[in-house]
Design a protein around this motif. Structure first.
Motif, PDB file in Angstrom:
ATOM      1  N   CYS A 127     -16.669  -0.030   0.934  1.00  0.00           N
ATOM      2  CA  CYS A 127     -15.765  -0.844   1.753  1.00  0.00           C
ATOM      3  C   CYS A 127     -15.597  -0.333   3.178  1.00  0.00           C
ATOM      4  CB  CYS A 127     -14.409  -0.947   1.079  1.00  0.00           C
ATOM      5  SG  CYS A 127     -14.290  -2.471   0.157  1.00  0.00           S
ATOM      6  N   HIS A 128     -16.203   0.815   3.490  1.00  0.00           N
ATOM      7  CA  HIS A 128     -16.186   1.303   4.873  1.00  0.00           C
ATOM      8  C   HIS A 128     -17.587   1.807   5.206  1.00  0.00           C
ATOM      9  CE1 HIS A 128     -11.788   1.308   5.116  1.00  0.00           C
ATOM     10  NE2 HIS A 128     -11.751   1.961   3.971  1.00  0.00           N
ATOM     11  N   GLY A 129     -18.064   1.450   6.389  1.00  0.00           N
ATOM     12  CA  GLY A 129     -19.301   2.042   6.892  1.00  0.00           C
ATOM     13  C   GLY A 129     -20.562   1.366   6.390  1.00  0.00           C
ATOM     14  N   ASN A 148      -4.000  -1.769   1.642  1.00  0.00           N
ATOM     15  CA  ASN A 148      -4.017  -3.026   2.396  1.00  0.00           C
ATOM     16  C   ASN A 148      -5.172  -3.174   3.385  1.00  0.00           C
ATOM     17  OD1 ASN A 148      -3.019  -1.430   4.421  1.00  0.00           O
ATOM     18  ND2 ASN A 148      -1.337  -2.804   4.967  1.00  0.00           N
ATOM     19  N   ASP A 149      -5.973  -2.100   3.582  1.00  0.00           N
ATOM     20  CA  ASP A 149      -7.188  -2.322   4.382  1.00  0.00           C
ATOM     21  C   ASP A 149      -8.209  -3.150   3.593  1.00  0.00           C
ATOM     22  OD1 ASP A 149      -7.372   0.011   2.801  1.00  0.00           O
ATOM     23  OD2 ASP A 149      -8.858   0.951   4.087  1.00  0.00           O
ATOM     24  N   HIS A 150      -7.966  -3.315   2.276  1.00  0.00           N
ATOM     25  CA  HIS A 150      -8.887  -4.112   1.447  1.00  0.00           C
ATOM     26  C   HIS A 150      -8.216  -5.288   0.744  1.00  0.00           C
ATOM     27  CE1 HIS A 150     -11.484  -0.883   2.385  1.00  0.00           C
ATOM     28  NE2 HIS A 150     -10.711  -0.010   1.779  1.00  0.00           N
ATOM     29  N   SER A 151      -6.869  -5.347   0.824  1.00  0.00           N
ATOM     30  CA  SER A 151      -6.173  -6.423   0.102  1.00  0.00           C
ATOM     31  C   SER A 151      -5.230  -7.218   1.000  1.00  0.00           C
ATOM     32  CB  SER A 151      -5.366  -5.831  -1.062  1.00  0.00           C
ATOM     33  OG  SER A 151      -4.243  -5.120  -0.554  1.00  0.00           O
ATOM     34  N   ASN A 206     -15.964   0.064  -3.341  1.00  0.00           N
ATOM     35  CA  ASN A 206     -14.736   0.138  -2.556  1.00  0.00           C
ATOM     36  C   ASN A 206     -14.702   1.428  -1.735  1.00  0.00           C
ATOM     37  OD1 ASN A 206     -11.589   0.464  -2.121  1.00  0.00           O
ATOM     38  ND2 ASN A 206     -12.112  -1.684  -2.298  1.00  0.00           N
ATOM     39  N   ASP A 207     -13.593   2.211  -1.790  1.00  0.00           N
ATOM     40  CA  ASP A 207     -13.478   3.360  -0.877  1.00  0.00           C
ATOM     41  C   ASP A 207     -14.469   4.484  -1.201  1.00  0.00           C
ATOM     42  OD1 ASP A 207     -11.531   2.795   1.136  1.00  0.00           O
ATOM     43  OD2 ASP A 207      -9.971   2.869  -0.386  1.00  0.00           O
ATOM     44  N   ALA A 208     -14.861   4.621  -2.466  1.00  0.00           N
ATOM     45  CA  ALA A 208     -15.810   5.690  -2.812  1.00  0.00           C
ATOM     46  C   ALA A 208     -17.133   5.442  -2.089  1.00  0.00           C
ATOM     47  CB  ALA A 208     -16.035   5.720  -4.317  1.00  0.00           C
TER      48      ALA A 208
END
Ligand SMILES: Cc1cc2nc3c(=O)[nH]c(=O)nc-3n(C[C@H](O)[C@H](O)[C@H](O)COP(=O)(O)O)c2cc1C
Ligand SMILES: [Fe+2]
Ligand SMILES: [Fe+2]
Length: 316
Positions: free
Chosen positions: A233-235, A87-90, A170-172
C-alpha cells in the motif's frame, strides 16, 4: 481531476495517490509517499482493494474513472477489500459507500469495530468479515484472504489474487517513497532497499517474530509457489517478490553481513562529542563501518534505520 490508472497486468490497475508533499508522518521523516489502491475487473464484479486518506481522494477517483474507461465497463465498484483500518488506507471508504450504496465490503473480524469507530457514518453498515482460508470469486478472479495480525496492526490482512499470483499486502513490504514509476524494476535497487529498510526499521521491527512465521504460513497455504508480485500500500510494486522477502528475512532475523557500529549522542559543551569521535576513530582503524548521529539535529527515524542493522550501538 484527470489522472491515469496504471495497468499492472490484464484486468488489474493501480489507482492510488501520489502524496508528493508529505514530509512528516507521526515523527517519520519522508520525502513523499504513495497510498496504493488497486482495481480488479472480474467478469461479474469489480473490486477495489483499499483506499486513501480522507481529503486525498481526488487523484484516486480520477484514476478509477480512467481504469473504467480503459476497460469500457459501467462505472460501478461492487466490492471493496479493506485490508487494514488505518485511515491512510480506509479514509475514503465512506465516499465509496456513498457513491455505490450496494457495495460489499470485506475486512478482517478485528477490522470491523475499528472501521465503525474511525468512520461513524458507517456505524450501521454491514461489513463482511473474512479470515484465513476464506475466498471470494468475482468472476474469473478469485481472492484468498490471510489474516496478518501485527503486520503491522492487529486487524491487518493480506489478500492474494490467485489467478495472477499478486499478493496485496497492505502496509507490509511497503516503502515511503514517491516516484513517477510504479514498479520495483524502474528504480535503482539501492534506493529501493534504503526506502524499504527505513520503513521496516520504523514500522515493522517490533513485529519481526511474526515475519518469518507469516512467510512460512504463506508457503504452507501454497501461496509462495504461485506468488508473482507483491503489491503493498506504499511505494513500489515488487515484480520480483524474492527481493523484498529476502530483505525481510534478513532484517527480521538480524542476519547482517556488515560490521556497522552506530554512535548516538548529544552534547552541550562538546566533551561527549569528542569522545564519540575518538571512539569512532578507534573502531574505524579496525575496519569497522561507523554511523554518527548528533541528536541535537539528527532525525530519530534515520537513527532507528541504522540501529536496525548495526552490530553495536554506543549511546552518550
Ligand atoms: C539535551 C541536554 C540536556 C541537558 N540538561 C542538563 C541539565 O538539566 N542540568 C545540567 O546540569 N546539565 C545538563 N546538560 C549538560 C550536561 O550535563 C553535559 O552536556 C554533560 O556533562 C556532557 O558534557 P558535554 O556537553 O561537554 O558533552 C544537558 C545537556 C544536554 C545535551
Ligand atoms: Fe498502517
Ligand atoms: Fe499505511
Amino acid at each position: 481531476m484527470k489522472a491515469d490508472a496504471y495497468k499492472i497486468v490484464d484486468d488489474v490497475y493501480w489507482v492510488g495517490v501520489l502524496d508528493w508533499d508529505i514530509r512528516d508522518y507521526h515523527g517519520y521523516t519522508l520525502n513523499g509517499t504513495t497510498y496504493n489502491c488497486y482495481l480488479v475487473f472480474g467478469e461479474d464484479k469489480v473490486a477495489l482493494i483499499d483506499n486513501v486518506y480522507p481529503g486525498k481522494s481526488e487523484q484516486f477517483w480520477g484514476r478509477i474513472k480512467d481504469a473504467f474507461e480503459k476497460e469500457g465497463r459501467e462505472f460501478k465498484i461492487d466490492v471493496v477489500i479493506q485490508n487494514h483500518i488505518e485511515n491512510d488506507h480506509s479514509g475514503s471508504l465512506s465516499e465509496v459507500v456513498a457513491k455505490f450504496p450496494d457495495v460489499e465490503v470485506y475486512c478482517s473480524k478485528k477490522a470491523e469495530p475499528g472501521l465503525k469507530n474511525h468512520l461513524p457514518e458507517l456505524a450501521d453498515f454491514e461489513f463482511n468479515t473474512v479470515k484465513t482460508g476464506d475466498s471470494l470469486d468475482i468472476g474469473g478472479k478469485t481472492f484468498q484472504f490471510v489474516n496478518a495480525p501485527m503486520l503491522h496492526w492487529p486487524d491487518s490482512m493480506f489478500t492474494m489474487l490467485m489467478e495472477e499470483g499478486i499478493l496485496f499486502s497492505n502496509d507490509a513490504f511497503g516503502q515511503h517513497i514517491c516516484l513517477s514509476e510504479r514498479l520495483d524494476k524502474d528504480v535503482d535497487p539501492v534506493i529501493l532497499t534504503e526506502a524499504a529498510r527505513k520503513y521496516y526499521a520504523n514500522l515493522i521491527t517490533l513485529s519481526s517474530p511474526m515475519v518469518g512465521r507469516k512467510i512460512e504460513e504463506l508457503a504452507k497455504l501454497g501461496l509462495v509457489d504461485i506468488l508473482k508480485m507483491i503489491a503493498p500500500c506504499h511505494g513500489q510494486i515488487f515484480t520480483d517478490p524474492s527481493f523484498i522477502i529476502d530483505l525481510y528475512t534478513k532484517w527480521s532475523t538480524g542476519t547482517y553481513e556488515g560490521t556497522k557500529i552506530t554512535f548516538i549522542y548529544d552534547t552541550m559543551h562538546h566533551s561527549t562529542q569528542r569522545m564519540a569521535h575518538a571512539m569512532a576513530e578507534g573502531v574505524m582503524s579496525e575496519g569497522v563501518e561507523v554511523k554518527m548521529y548528533f541528536m541535537h539535529d539528527d532525525d530519530k527515524s534515520d537513527v532507528v534505520t541504522d540501529v536496525l542493522d548495526s552490530k553495536a550501538i554506543f549511546v552518550g
